[in-house]
Design an enzyme around this catalytic site. Structure first.
Site, PDB file in Angstrom:
ATOM      1  N   THR A 190      -8.582  13.148   4.950  1.00  0.00           N
ATOM      2  CA  THR A 190      -8.913  11.729   5.128  1.00  0.00           C
ATOM      3  C   THR A 190      -7.673  10.846   5.278  1.00  0.00           C
ATOM      4  OG1 THR A 190     -10.250   9.918   4.200  1.00  0.00           O
ATOM      5  CG2 THR A 190      -8.863  11.126   2.655  1.00  0.00           C
ATOM      6  N   VAL A 201      -4.644   7.093  -3.868  1.00  0.00           N
ATOM      7  CA  VAL A 201      -5.184   8.414  -3.546  1.00  0.00           C
ATOM      8  C   VAL A 201      -6.671   8.402  -3.858  1.00  0.00           C
ATOM      9  CG1 VAL A 201      -5.115  10.870  -4.097  1.00  0.00           C
ATOM     10  CG2 VAL A 201      -2.982   9.562  -4.005  1.00  0.00           C
ATOM     11  N   ASP A 203     -10.666  10.504  -3.422  1.00  0.00           N
ATOM     12  CA  ASP A 203     -11.262  11.742  -3.945  1.00  0.00           C
ATOM     13  C   ASP A 203     -10.897  12.975  -3.137  1.00  0.00           C
ATOM     14  OD1 ASP A 203     -12.906  10.405  -1.882  1.00  0.00           O
ATOM     15  OD2 ASP A 203     -14.057  12.264  -2.008  1.00  0.00           O
ATOM     16  N   THR A 223     -17.762  12.887   1.225  1.00  0.00           N
ATOM     17  CA  THR A 223     -17.247  11.746   1.987  1.00  0.00           C
ATOM     18  C   THR A 223     -17.832  10.467   1.389  1.00  0.00           C
ATOM     19  OG1 THR A 223     -17.421  10.574   4.111  1.00  0.00           O
ATOM     20  CG2 THR A 223     -19.073  12.249   3.693  1.00  0.00           C
ATOM     21  N   GLY A 224     -17.097   9.382   1.498  1.00  0.00           N
ATOM     22  CA  GLY A 224     -17.602   8.116   0.963  1.00  0.00           C
ATOM     23  C   GLY A 224     -16.535   7.420   0.135  1.00  0.00           C
TER      24      GLY A 224
HETATM   25  N1  GLY Z   1     -13.473   9.552   0.568  1.00  0.00           N
HETATM   26  C1  GLY Z   1     -12.216   9.217   1.045  1.00  0.00           C
HETATM   27  C2  GLY Z   1     -11.484   8.277   0.222  1.00  0.00           C
HETATM   28  O1  GLY Z   1     -12.075   7.474  -0.502  1.00  0.00           O
HETATM   29  O2  GLY Z   1     -10.274   8.290   0.275  1.00  0.00           O
END
Ligand code: GLY
Length: 305
Positions: A190, A201, A203, A223-224
């Site tokens: 990501t 940083v 998840d 994701t999210g």
């Molecule tokens: N799910 C990606 C982030 O929040 O960095």
């Protein structure tokens, strides 16, 4: 000897994807399956498959990972990624790395070529150079779309990264695979959230948060909104739910926990240890694709559960 039919599922983020971007998202997730699934059928390992699929998504400027990632508060790109091997629970992760097209491949090098599991920032970049990764110019990962978006939100006091799933891209990418030997792996990559603080940083590189893989239960990529996903250790939570639920129910329950416990939004894809697919999301859309029981590729963006 082939013990099981391989499985592969990928995602290209869960958010309110504007209709005009549907096609690019569907094409991106479908292309990753088309390129990697035949290799899995020819004996590729699950680990190679998730790395290969995520590399393709990182290189596709449609998604918030690798090329096309969001810009942080000072207009720079910082990338996070992890990869995990369900055979032995080995994983590698990198966070806040810059100017790399394929951070998930650097995460794999951390897993396989160091005694550590996670490297961040400057140290990760020194390691990347040692491993022969090409450091690109910042412009090489930058898209006009993200530059325009950065300028639009730069000085907007109402902008909050956690609110706008209505508007904000959350195109984290991920892949989960089971190979012909029944081994399972997961990977996630990501650019994080738009206008994030330097050094933030999410998840994605956090084991159990952005991904988890265990041959004994299954594997998941999430994701999210990362700040909430970490709180419920979403990927590990869904893997644990695989023990007592069918795969779709496990994924749905994980998303319900995310919503009810921390008011989070996002999605998951996964495969349980019997080879059944899992997917669920509570955002308006999630782009994902997999190879179904009839050996056909299904690509979805608004799944009718
Ligand atoms: N799910 C990606 C982030 O929040 O960095």
């Amino acid at each position: 000897m082939k013990m099981t039919e391989p499985k592969l599922i990928v995602h290209g983020g869960a958010w309110n994807i504007p209709d005009k971007y549907d096609k690019a998202h569907l094409n991106g997730v479908q292309a990753a399956i088309e390129a990697i699934y035949p290799k899995l059928q020819s004996g590729m390992t699950a680990l190679d498959a998730v790395e290969g699929a995520v590399n393709m998504l990182e290189e596709d400027p449609t998604f918030d990972s690798g090329r096309g990632a969001f810009l942080n508060e000072i207009g720079e790109i910082e990338l996070d990624a992890m990869i995990m091997d369900g055979q032995n629970l080995d994983f590698g992760a990198v966070a806040a790395v810059q100017n790399l097209l394929n951070p998930v491949s650097l995460a794999r090098k951390v897993m396989e070529n160091t005694e550590h599991t996670m490297l961040v920032g400057k140290g990760a970049m020194i390691f990347a150079k040692k491993m022969g990764f090409k450091e690109l110019s910042p412009e090489a990962l930058l898209t006009d779309r993200e530059l325009k978006f950065f300028h639009k939100i730069k000085n907007d006091p109402s902008f909050r990264s956690e609110l706008p799933f209505e508007f904000n891209p959350m195109d984290t990418v991920g892949a989960v695979a089971m190979d012909e030997k029944g081994n399972i792996a997961a990977a996630t990559s990501t650019g994080g959230t738009a206008r994030k603080l330097q050094g933030r940083v999410g998840d994605s590189p956090i084991v159990g948060g952005g991904a988890y893989a265990d041959n004994q239960t299954g594997a998941v990529s999430a994701t999210g909104w990362g700040e909430s996903i970490m709180k419920v250790v979403l990927s590990k939570t869904v893997c644990d739910l695989f023990k007592t639920n069918n795969s779709l129910k496990a994924a749905q329950t994980g998303i319900t926990i995310l919503k009810n416990r921390v008011n989070g939004m996002g999605g998951v894809i996964g495969i349980n240890n019997r080879g059944d697919y899992a997917f669920a999301y509570n955002t308006p859309k999630m782009a994902f694709a997999f190879v179904n029981e009839q050996a056909a590729i299904e690509a979805h963006i608004k799944y009718q559960f």
